[in-house]
Design a protein around this motif. Structure first.
Motif, PDB file in Angstrom:
ATOM      1  N   UNK A  63      19.742  -5.770 -10.793  1.00 18.06           N
ATOM      2  CA  UNK A  63      19.130  -4.455 -10.870  1.00 18.06           C
ATOM      3  C   UNK A  63      18.017  -4.472 -11.895  1.00 18.06           C
ATOM      4  N   UNK A  64      17.178  -3.435 -11.858  1.00 13.61           N
ATOM      5  CA  UNK A  64      16.047  -3.380 -12.761  1.00 13.61           C
ATOM      6  C   UNK A  64      16.112  -2.261 -13.775  1.00 13.61           C
ATOM      7  N   UNK A 107       9.370 -16.562 -14.784  1.00  8.68           N
ATOM      8  CA  UNK A 107      10.707 -15.985 -14.726  1.00  8.68           C
ATOM      9  C   UNK A 107      10.559 -14.551 -14.237  1.00  8.68           C
ATOM     10  N   UNK A 108      11.549 -14.060 -13.504  1.00  7.60           N
ATOM     11  CA  UNK A 108      11.457 -12.691 -12.989  1.00  7.60           C
ATOM     12  C   UNK A 108      12.591 -11.812 -13.502  1.00  7.60           C
ATOM     13  N   UNK A 109      13.244 -12.263 -14.578  1.00  6.99           N
ATOM     14  CA  UNK A 109      14.317 -11.488 -15.179  1.00  6.99           C
ATOM     15  C   UNK A 109      15.171 -12.382 -16.047  1.00  6.99           C
ATOM     16  N   UNK A 110      16.332 -11.880 -16.419  1.00  6.05           N
ATOM     17  CA  UNK A 110      17.295 -12.668 -17.182  1.00  6.05           C
ATOM     18  C   UNK A 110      18.664 -12.529 -16.517  1.00  6.05           C
ATOM     19  N   UNK A 111      19.560 -13.449 -16.840  1.00  6.44           N
ATOM     20  CA  UNK A 111      20.919 -13.429 -16.296  1.00  6.44           C
ATOM     21  C   UNK A 111      21.909 -13.332 -17.456  1.00  6.44           C
ATOM     22  N   UNK A 112      22.832 -12.390 -17.337  1.00  7.02           N
ATOM     23  CA  UNK A 112      23.913 -12.255 -18.310  1.00  7.02           C
ATOM     24  C   UNK A 112      25.198 -12.777 -17.673  1.00  7.02           C
ATOM     25  N   UNK A 113      25.873 -13.702 -18.370  1.00  3.80           N
ATOM     26  CA  UNK A 113      27.147 -14.233 -17.893  1.00  3.80           C
ATOM     27  C   UNK A 113      28.210 -13.985 -18.963  1.00  3.80           C
ATOM     28  N   UNK A 114      29.365 -13.545 -18.549  1.00  7.14           N
ATOM     29  CA  UNK A 114      30.493 -13.501 -19.472  1.00  7.14           C
ATOM     30  C   UNK A 114      30.704 -14.926 -19.977  1.00  7.14           C
ATOM     31  N   UNK A 115      30.813 -15.116 -21.287  1.00  4.55           N
ATOM     32  CA  UNK A 115      30.812 -16.479 -21.818  1.00  4.55           C
ATOM     33  C   UNK A 115      32.139 -17.199 -21.596  1.00  4.55           C
ATOM     34  N   UNK A 116      33.261 -16.512 -21.750  1.00  2.78           N
ATOM     35  CA  UNK A 116      34.593 -17.113 -21.620  1.00  2.78           C
ATOM     36  C   UNK A 116      34.856 -17.445 -20.151  1.00  2.78           C
ATOM     37  N   UNK A 163      16.475  -7.593 -13.750  1.00  2.00           N
ATOM     38  CA  UNK A 163      15.160  -7.965 -13.248  1.00  2.00           C
ATOM     39  C   UNK A 163      14.042  -7.333 -14.072  1.00  2.00           C
ATOM     40  N   UNK A 164      12.905  -8.025 -14.122  1.00  2.00           N
ATOM     41  CA  UNK A 164      11.709  -7.501 -14.774  1.00  2.00           C
ATOM     42  C   UNK A 164      10.952  -6.587 -13.808  1.00  2.00           C
TER      43      UNK A 164
END
Length: 693
Positions: free
Chosen positions: A110-111, A310-319, A340-341
């Motif tokens: 999503x943006x 790049x057209x955005x960033x990705x967030x991942x749960x680290x554990x 998204x950007x």
């Protein structure tokens, strides 16, 4: 070959992005809209993932996808085979298919900041339900590279194969092409695991992309729209030496399967470089969703200075244990989200508007503008899409306009900022190439010249000679362009009238290559009627539909003269496809071109080949076979009365397993007590039933 767009679908060309509230719809309206959205999304998936030629921007696509999900959720619509239940895309026919060792899923995206916070709330609830402390959650943040995702497999530290994402389960085998990328090691370093399947993103660095595009323009080739298209087109080359000449790079960012365990996603980034696998140095941990959002804002500010897109960033749960507990939907993991950007935009002045005639006959107005930098790319032309868009914008020559790269892909005029003209551009009523009448189809405009229009001729010949047509070797795009430039071919029939002197006068044509082509053309003069129908590139008629038509009508003349009612009696042909077929044959220019072609080509009536030796048997194939491609094996089964399906069920009789098979199909076979056989046992079964001698 470009995919045919679903007819009369409002979500294909310039789709709306504002909808009436779902609560105001009744069930029938919701079902109809959902079906249109599914058809349109499948089309856009194909254009984006397979053809690398999207017709809408990422944000518009995301809006359509979200609307479909909303309709399905609100009205509890049947999701079977819906795009929301799978990753978009499918393998290309020209490359071998290979199953991934683990699914290569997409990522929810999503943006808007609110969508990110909703994602974080869902993660917190899911962790609490799974027995984890939601207050301890941290995220691993990384750039969302604008390239092509691949799976790369190592065994005992040695590079084995690589595949594109494809549909998430099966991708295209690009082993030799990926091998040419300097940042892909042939052998891992250090204390590497026995088996390792990693996910990476192949891309073309911005500076290299600009230099490469400049070379293409200087030699008369069309430039690539963006670095992603350049990377995707390069990686899908059939000749690895072509790939090796182009400046590709790769970042690795995930592990699909390994003989070692990782406690966190951040640990993956620590371990991969130890084994010689390149990762970006822009990734970092965030102890809260607010910190993750701050990370996104910082990268957005640095975006134009980065050496890659790049057209955005990705967030991942680290554990990773928490990730496993949250699991995935059919399409995407619940523990990751792409923020998204926004699309880039800029101002400039329109100096002229020209109308291009595409290879499908569609007329597209193009604004020629003062050069302007948009997202690090110099843009001097932008699409106005269609005559209806010109009228909506009210754009004319001399106007100052805002240009954007929608979804960072297609430069387009977004709005008129300051009008200097005295009206909009006049759209032509006849084709600027062949002078045939222009026909309006809703907001779009098309040349009615068909096979006789020179602008559409190249596409017609390329398809006619391709594997999807009559498979005429030695008649590739480069040589077809030579024939057109020399004025030797002005319609399809001219191919069969080419003389030896005509061809040997062209650069690169020797006596042997001329003789080979003439032999190929001679061999194509009596094609099966279904191959001939497919070769004509009739709108909405691919190989399967051509075979269904041939089976129903048997002769080409019967198909050409069939009325709409009889066409609709054919399986899978509805009123829109029937209309497309009739309009194609009723075009006077098409009719004349076909009549000339039939002076040289005699389509043979449809005949059923094979037998019923495998009648009632259903086969599923997984992995690579030694003596057949998967499509060849499936064709053998179907030609002899059997069925070849893509998934294992209780109705499957045999699962045929080759090299590097997928685990899911084997598990499904065991769950359904389906016999699992190898290639040798498959051939023995065919011999026992007199399919093979």
């Amino acid at each position: 070959m470009t995919a045919d767009a679903p007819a009369d679908n409002p979500y294909v060309a310039d789709p709306p992005t504002e909808f009436e509230p779902v609560a105001d719809l009744n069930l029938d309206t919701a079902r109809e809209q959902a079906e249109q959205l599914r058809d349109a999304i499948r089309y856009h998936d194909h254009r984006y993932y397979v053809e690398n030629d999207p017709v809408i921007g990422d944000r518009t696509y995301d809006t359509l996808f979200a609307r479909l999900q909303d309709l399905e959720d609100t009205f509890d619509l049947d999701r079977e085979n819906s795009p929301t239940q799978r990753v978009g895309g499918e393998p290309l026919d020209e490359l071998e298919s290979v199953e991934h060792v683990a699914p290569m899923q997409s990522i929810d995206q999503g943006g808007e900041k609110g969508e990110v916070q909703e994602f974080d709330d869902r993660v917190a609830r899911g962790l609490a339900d799974a027995g984890f402390d939601p207050d301890e959650r941290t995220y691993f943040c990384e750039p969302k590279f604008d390239g092509l995702s691949v799976e790369v497999v190592y065994e005992d530290g040695i590079y084995q194969r690589a595949a594109t994402r494809g549909d998430g389960e099966v991708g295209e085998d690009v082993t030799e092409n990926v091998r040419t990328i300097p940042s892909v090691p042939e052998r891992l370093r250090g204390d590497y695991p026995d088996t390792l399947a990693v996910r990476g993103e192949v891309f073309m660095p911005t500076e290299d992309f600009q230099a490469y595009n400049r070379e293409r323009i200087e030699r008369g080739d069309d430039p690539f729209a963006n670095p992603r298209n350049a990377a995707a087109g390069t990686l899908r080359q059939l000749d690895p030496s072509v790939t090796a000449e182009r400046p590709l790079a790769i970042f690795f960012f995930g592990v699909l399967d390994a003989s070692v365990e990782f406690a966190t996603n951040s640990e993956v980034y620590e371990r991969l470089p130890e084994w010689g696998l390149r990762v970006t140095d822009l990734a970092e941990k965030a102890d809260s969703i607010d910190a993750a959002i701050d990370y996104r804002d910082r990268l957005l500010a640095e975006r134009d200075d980065l050496p890659f897109e790049i057209d955005g960033v990705v967030f991942k749960l680290d554990d990773r244990a928490a990730c496993e507990a949250l699991g995935s939907t059919a399409r995407a993991p619940r523990w990751a989200f792409a923020y998204k950007f926004p699309a880039r935009s800029e101002r400039t002045t329109v100096r002229d508007v020209v109308v291009q005639v595409g290879r499908t006959g569609r007329l597209t107005p193009v604004a020629l503008m003062d050069p302007v930098e948009v997202g690090g790319v110099t843009v001097s032309r932008a699409s106005l899409h269609n005559p209806a868009e010109i009228e909506r914008l009210g754009v004319g020559v001399g106007d100052e306009v805002r240009v954007k790269r929608a979804g960072d892909v297609i430069p387009e005029v977004a709005e008129v900022i300051e009008a200097a003209s005295k009206g909009t551009v006049d759209f032509p009523e006849s084709c600027p190439v062949c002078d045939s009448p222009v026909e309006r189809d809703g907001p779009l405009a098309f040349c009615t010249g068909g096979l006789a229009c020179p602008a559409q001729l190249e596409r017609a010949i390329v398809h006619y000679a391709s594997r999807d047509g009559l498979d005429i070797e030695g008649l590739g795009e480069e040589r077809i362009q030579q024939l057109l430039d020399a004025g030797l071919v002005e319609e399809l029939a001219d191919l069969y009238e080419l003389g030896q002197l005509d061809l040997t006068s062209l650069e690169g044509w020797g006596m042997q290559s001329v003789a080979n082509l003439q032999d190929e053309l001679a061999a194509s003069t009596e094609p099966p009627v279904d191959d001939f129908l497919a070769a004509l590139n009739i709108p909405s008629v691919g190989g399967a539909t051509a075979t269904a038509l041939a089976r129903k009508f048997e002769t080409f003349e019967a198909v050409m003269n069939a009325d709409r009612e009889h066409l609709q009696a054919v399986d899978d042909i509805g009123p829109n496809v029937a209309d497309d077929i009739r309009e194609f044959f009723e075009s006077e220019r098409n009719y004349e071109a076909i009549e000339r072609l039939l002076e040289h080509v005699d389509p043979q009536p449809y005949e059923v080949e094979g037998g019923d030796e495998l009648d009632g048997l259903t086969f599923v194939f997984t992995g690579s076979l030694e003596d057949y491609t998967r499509s060849e094996a499936q064709e053998i089964v179907e030609t002899h009365g059997g069925s070849a399906t893509s998934s294992v069920s209780g109705n499957t009789d045999y699962l045929v397993v080759g090299e590097n098979p997928g685990q899911r199909k084997r598990d499904d076979a065991e769950d359904n007590d389906v016999p699992i056989i190898d290639e040798g046992e498959f051939e023995s079964e065919l011999e026992a039933r007199d399919v093979l001698e």
